[in-house]
Design a protein around this motif. Structure first.
Motif, short mmCIF file in Angstrom:
data_model
loop_
_atom_site.label_atom_id
_atom_site.label_comp_id
_atom_site.label_asym_id
_atom_site.label_seq_id
_atom_site.Cartn_x
_atom_site.Cartn_y
_atom_site.Cartn_z
N ASP A 172 23.82 -25.56 -27.72
CA ASP A 172 24.73 -26.37 -28.54
C ASP A 172 23.95 -27.06 -29.66
OD1 ASP A 172 26.56 -28.15 -29.63
OD2 ASP A 172 27.36 -28.79 -27.71
N LYS A 173 24.20 -26.66 -30.90
CA LYS A 173 23.47 -27.22 -32.04
C LYS A 173 23.80 -28.69 -32.30
CE LYS A 173 26.84 -25.65 -35.51
NZ LYS A 173 27.03 -24.84 -36.72
N ASN A 174 24.89 -29.18 -31.69
CA ASN A 174 25.29 -30.58 -31.86
C ASN A 174 24.72 -31.49 -30.76
OD1 ASN A 174 26.94 -30.09 -34.19
ND2 ASN A 174 28.50 -29.22 -32.82
N ALA A 175 23.81 -30.97 -29.98
CA ALA A 175 23.20 -31.76 -28.89
C ALA A 175 22.50 -32.99 -29.45
CB ALA A 175 22.21 -30.89 -28.12
N VAL A 176 22.60 -34.09 -28.73
CA VAL A 176 22.00 -35.36 -29.15
C VAL A 176 20.81 -35.68 -28.26
CG1 VAL A 176 22.38 -37.83 -29.46
CG2 VAL A 176 24.23 -36.22 -29.97
N LYS A 177 19.69 -35.97 -28.89
CA LYS A 177 18.46 -36.27 -28.15
C LYS A 177 18.37 -37.75 -27.81
CE LYS A 177 13.43 -36.33 -28.73
NZ LYS A 177 12.33 -36.12 -29.69
N PHE A 178 17.87 -38.04 -26.60
CA PHE A 178 17.59 -39.42 -26.19
C PHE A 178 16.12 -39.72 -26.46
CE2 PHE A 178 20.98 -37.91 -23.31
CZ PHE A 178 21.94 -38.88 -23.53
N GLU A 179 15.84 -40.82 -27.14
CA GLU A 179 14.45 -41.23 -27.34
C GLU A 179 13.90 -41.84 -26.06
OE1 GLU A 179 12.75 -40.51 -30.00
OE2 GLU A 179 14.51 -39.64 -30.97
N SER A 180 14.76 -42.56 -25.34
CA SER A 180 14.42 -43.11 -24.03
C SER A 180 15.70 -43.22 -23.22
CB SER A 180 13.74 -44.49 -24.15
OG SER A 180 14.64 -45.43 -24.72
N ILE A 181 15.55 -43.19 -21.91
CA ILE A 181 16.72 -43.26 -21.04
C ILE A 181 16.26 -43.75 -19.67
CG2 ILE A 181 16.49 -40.85 -20.27
CD1 ILE A 181 19.59 -40.69 -20.34
N THR A 182 17.13 -44.43 -18.95
CA THR A 182 16.76 -44.93 -17.63
C THR A 182 17.04 -43.88 -16.55
OG1 THR A 182 18.94 -45.88 -17.17
CG2 THR A 182 17.36 -47.29 -18.33
N PHE A 183 16.38 -44.04 -15.42
CA PHE A 183 16.63 -43.14 -14.29
C PHE A 183 18.12 -43.16 -13.93
CE2 PHE A 183 12.07 -43.98 -13.65
CZ PHE A 183 11.61 -42.70 -13.40
N LYS A 184 18.69 -44.37 -13.93
CA LYS A 184 20.10 -44.52 -13.55
C LYS A 184 21.01 -43.74 -14.48
CE LYS A 184 23.67 -48.09 -12.93
NZ LYS A 184 23.98 -49.53 -13.03
N ASP A 185 20.74 -43.82 -15.79
CA ASP A 185 21.59 -43.12 -16.76
C ASP A 185 21.46 -41.60 -16.64
OD1 ASP A 185 22.69 -45.40 -17.79
OD2 ASP A 185 21.32 -45.55 -19.49
N VAL A 186 20.27 -41.13 -16.33
CA VAL A 186 20.07 -39.69 -16.16
C VAL A 186 20.94 -39.18 -15.01
CG1 VAL A 186 18.44 -37.92 -15.40
CG2 VAL A 186 17.76 -39.57 -17.13
N ILE A 187 20.96 -39.95 -13.92
CA ILE A 187 21.76 -39.56 -12.75
C ILE A 187 23.25 -39.60 -13.08
CG2 ILE A 187 22.39 -40.19 -10.39
CD1 ILE A 187 19.48 -41.24 -10.08
N GLU A 188 23.69 -40.69 -13.73
CA GLU A 188 25.11 -40.85 -14.07
C GLU A 188 25.60 -39.78 -15.02
OE1 GLU A 188 25.55 -44.84 -15.49
OE2 GLU A 188 25.57 -45.73 -13.47
N LYS A 189 24.74 -39.37 -15.95
CA LYS A 189 25.12 -38.36 -16.94
C LYS A 189 24.93 -36.94 -16.43
CE LYS A 189 23.87 -41.41 -20.83
NZ LYS A 189 25.21 -41.62 -21.37
N GLY A 190 24.31 -36.82 -15.25
CA GLY A 190 24.10 -35.50 -14.68
C GLY A 190 23.11 -34.65 -15.46
N LEU A 191 22.12 -35.28 -16.07
CA LEU A 191 21.14 -34.54 -16.88
C LEU A 191 20.09 -33.90 -15.97
CD1 LEU A 191 20.63 -37.21 -19.69
CD2 LEU A 191 22.19 -35.25 -19.69
N LYS A 192 19.65 -32.72 -16.34
CA LYS A 192 18.67 -31.98 -15.54
C LYS A 192 17.27 -32.25 -16.08
CE LYS A 192 22.04 -30.08 -13.23
NZ LYS A 192 22.35 -30.54 -11.88
N VAL A 193 16.56 -33.17 -15.44
CA VAL A 193 15.20 -33.49 -15.82
C VAL A 193 14.23 -32.91 -14.80
CG1 VAL A 193 13.55 -35.34 -16.31
CG2 VAL A 193 15.94 -35.61 -16.96
N MET A 194 14.45 -33.26 -13.56
CA MET A 194 13.71 -32.70 -12.42
C MET A 194 14.70 -32.56 -11.27
SD MET A 194 10.10 -34.81 -12.21
CE MET A 194 8.68 -34.33 -13.19
#
Length: 236
Positions: A172-194
């Protein structure tokens, strides 16, 4: 320097370069040169590398193989990658040690925390192979576990994208990058980090994770020098 001791997490697939499987010597040399830039700044470096370019236990299990057997094959694959990276680093004049969670005494030291710390203090790069030594745990979990054990300042996860996005930037070319993010927000947003086991372990031990593009020359040195590279995940 921003950090005194880091744990660099690399995926096995990163070593493939443009190949379909295996190890690309050109990519291996590039990584060794990147790591040397950091070592030359007297930063202590430990590395955990995956084995997905050779074998994935999960993929084997999905094709009918016993999961435990498959994961053990994956652990051996990480040792093969560790040996390859060790050779590339030594070609650059860097002293290294390969320590494995499963005993292969002819080619590597067994993992011993105190010995690993001593190697790092002496300026040697320590590569941790064999994952955690247990099936059902990924090399992400191994990376976090080892980073906690050696008191690393941060986990630097080198990938082929330049950080964490709200959606897959390669799709998706419209993807938005996070400069920083909390562990809690990663979990809530369902982002795949590890994987969640690794991620939770990192959160509980207040160990920041920085996801960055390892394939851009100079990025690793810039990151440890304090520049805003990639995306940092921490508790605040």
């Amino acid at each position: 320097m921003q950090y005194k001791r880091i744990l660099l997490k690399l995926s096995g697939e990163a070593l493939m370069g443009d190949r379909q499987y295996g190890i690309d010597p050109k990519r291996l040399k590039e990584y060794a040169q990147e790591i040397k830039q950091v070592v030359d700044k007297n930063i202590e470096v430990a590395i955990v590398i995956g084995g997905g370019n050779i074998f994935r236990g999960v993929a084997g299990a999905s094709n009918g193989m016993d999961r435990v057997q498959g994961d053990h094959m994956g652990m051996l694959a990480t040792c093969i990658n560790g040996l390859a990276l060790q050779s590339a680093l030594e070609d650059e004049g860097i002293h290294t040690r390969l320590q494995t969670a499963i005993e292969i005494k002819e080619i590597a030291e067994p993992y011993i925390k105190r010995r690993a710390n001593r190697h790092l203090e002496k300026g040697r790069v320590v590569i941790f192979g064999g994952g955690t030594g247990n099936p059902y745990f990924t090399t992400d979990t191994a990376a976090v576990l080892r980073a906690i054990e050696i008191n690393a300042d941060a986990i630097l996860k080198g990938t082929r994208v330049d950080g964490i996005y709200n959606v897959d930037p390669e799709k998706d070319k419209n993807a938005v990058k996070f400069e920083s993010i909390t562990f809690k927000d990663v979990i809530e947003k369902g982002l795949k980090v590890m994987d969640m086991t690794a991620f939770t372990l990192s959160e509980e031990n207040k160990l920041p994770i920085i996801v960055f593009d390892m394939n851009t020359n100079g990025n690793l040195l810039k990151l440890v020098s304090g520049e805003q590279i990639g995306t940092i995940v921490d508790n605040e």
